[in-house]
Design a protein around this motif. Sequence first.
Motif, mmCIF file in Angstrom:
data_model
loop_
_atom_site.group_PDB
_atom_site.id
_atom_site.type_symbol
_atom_site.label_atom_id
_atom_site.label_comp_id
_atom_site.label_asym_id
_atom_site.label_seq_id
_atom_site.Cartn_x
_atom_site.Cartn_y
_atom_site.Cartn_z
ATOM 1 N N VAL A 102 -11.317 -11.021 5.465
ATOM 2 C CA VAL A 102 -11.999 -11.143 4.171
ATOM 3 C C VAL A 102 -12.167 -9.767 3.536
ATOM 4 O O VAL A 102 -11.968 -9.595 2.318
ATOM 5 N N PHE A 103 -12.519 -8.768 4.357
ATOM 6 C CA PHE A 103 -12.701 -7.406 3.843
ATOM 7 C C PHE A 103 -11.407 -6.889 3.209
ATOM 8 O O PHE A 103 -11.436 -6.234 2.156
ATOM 9 N N LYS A 104 -10.267 -7.167 3.835
ATOM 10 C CA LYS A 104 -8.989 -6.726 3.288
ATOM 11 C C LYS A 104 -8.759 -7.315 1.898
ATOM 12 O O LYS A 104 -8.252 -6.638 1.003
ATOM 13 N N LYS A 105 -9.116 -8.588 1.727
ATOM 14 C CA LYS A 105 -8.919 -9.235 0.435
ATOM 15 C C LYS A 105 -9.834 -8.626 -0.639
ATOM 16 O O LYS A 105 -9.415 -8.428 -1.787
ATOM 17 N N PHE A 122 -0.521 -3.934 2.010
ATOM 18 C CA PHE A 122 -1.575 -4.281 2.974
ATOM 19 C C PHE A 122 -0.985 -4.918 4.225
ATOM 20 O O PHE A 122 -1.504 -4.728 5.327
ATOM 21 N N TYR A 123 0.088 -5.681 4.050
ATOM 22 C CA TYR A 123 0.750 -6.258 5.231
ATOM 23 C C TYR A 123 1.291 -5.158 6.129
ATOM 24 O O TYR A 123 1.117 -5.182 7.353
ATOM 25 N N LEU A 124 1.948 -4.174 5.530
ATOM 26 C CA LEU A 124 2.528 -3.089 6.316
ATOM 27 C C LEU A 124 1.453 -2.256 7.008
ATOM 28 O O LEU A 124 1.636 -1.788 8.137
ATOM 29 N N ILE A 125 0.305 -2.088 6.353
ATOM 30 C CA ILE A 125 -0.780 -1.291 6.935
ATOM 31 C C ILE A 125 -1.533 -2.050 8.013
ATOM 32 O O ILE A 125 -1.842 -1.512 9.086
ATOM 33 N N PHE A 126 -1.815 -3.341 7.755
ATOM 34 C CA PHE A 126 -2.703 -4.103 8.622
ATOM 35 C C PHE A 126 -1.991 -5.149 9.471
ATOM 36 O O PHE A 126 -2.641 -6.036 10.026
#
Length: 328
Positions: free
Chosen positions: A273-276, A313-317
């Motif tokens: 949720v935080f990422k979003k 964000f996918y590549l980072i997380f």
Amino acid sequence: MNDELLIIIPLNKINELKIEDALNKLNAFSNVLILNYSNNTELIKKIEKDYTILNEVGGNSDIIKYCLDNYKSIKAITIINNLNEADMEDIINVSKVAINSEDSFVIGVKDRSLAKFSNKVYMFLYKTLFNYTLNDAMSPINSFSLKLASRLADINIYQKNMFITLIEENINIIEIDIKTIYNKAKTNDFNIMDFIKNIYNSFFKYFLKIFIPYIIGLILFLMLFYFINYPNDLISLVLLSILSGLVTIIINIVMNFSNIYHHNSIGNNFIYVFKKLLKAFIGGFFIYILYNLLNLNLLLSKVIIDIILTIIFYLIFRNVGFRNEKKN
């Protein structure tokens, strides 16, 4: 261990050319079952003298049920997708873990840098749609205990997509590093239409569960923008982005609770949720730049930024929030 294990080899046009030599690797194993997907009758006649061949291959659940009925003394089943290229040490290592981990599905994982385009797309989809990190979505060696086989047969594993079923049923996945490179010599077999069809058949309803909350949030963002008389300042656009993002998250939780949030820990759900929210916050800044400084259409600005940030964000997380185990 050799008597405790059933080796399953799918025989098809990809691996039939050198299958006779490859089968010599399995001389130490008492139980070998060959699934005949080949039209090479001459080859079948040669190998059926020494191996059990299942000619009328039904669905994968039917295959598992066949194994349960005919191999009751084994402890695990190992499926090798291309025996020609499989490393014997990998087969043994993956199978050992399955025997000792009765409730887990064990997969052999190749070096991620060697993954093909289609494999990377599948890994991206599992992460995006299920918040589940897989380091190989096309594992060449899979193994599971006889105990787990009964459950897999009941839930019809592979009927839509193997990993989707495992994730939804909350079956633990253990990854084992391997040297085997599945189908490394075949570079011309990729069919873009078949690939798109498989993506559609496997993931369409999950796309909707992600897409619908996003569309609602997007409409809310535009409505609020026009309702409060076209605020062009940075703070207003950031706040609008966060507010619409928050609504998107709430709807997303409601629609995806069973396949994303239900089996995850509180910590992983918080990170998800935080990422979003972080993406919505950062997105507001870049929307301001595209809309005000570059005079791009507001809707187009938001969609472009959302797509770019989703990939970043996918590549980072991508290694955060996984529920599977990794063993070396």
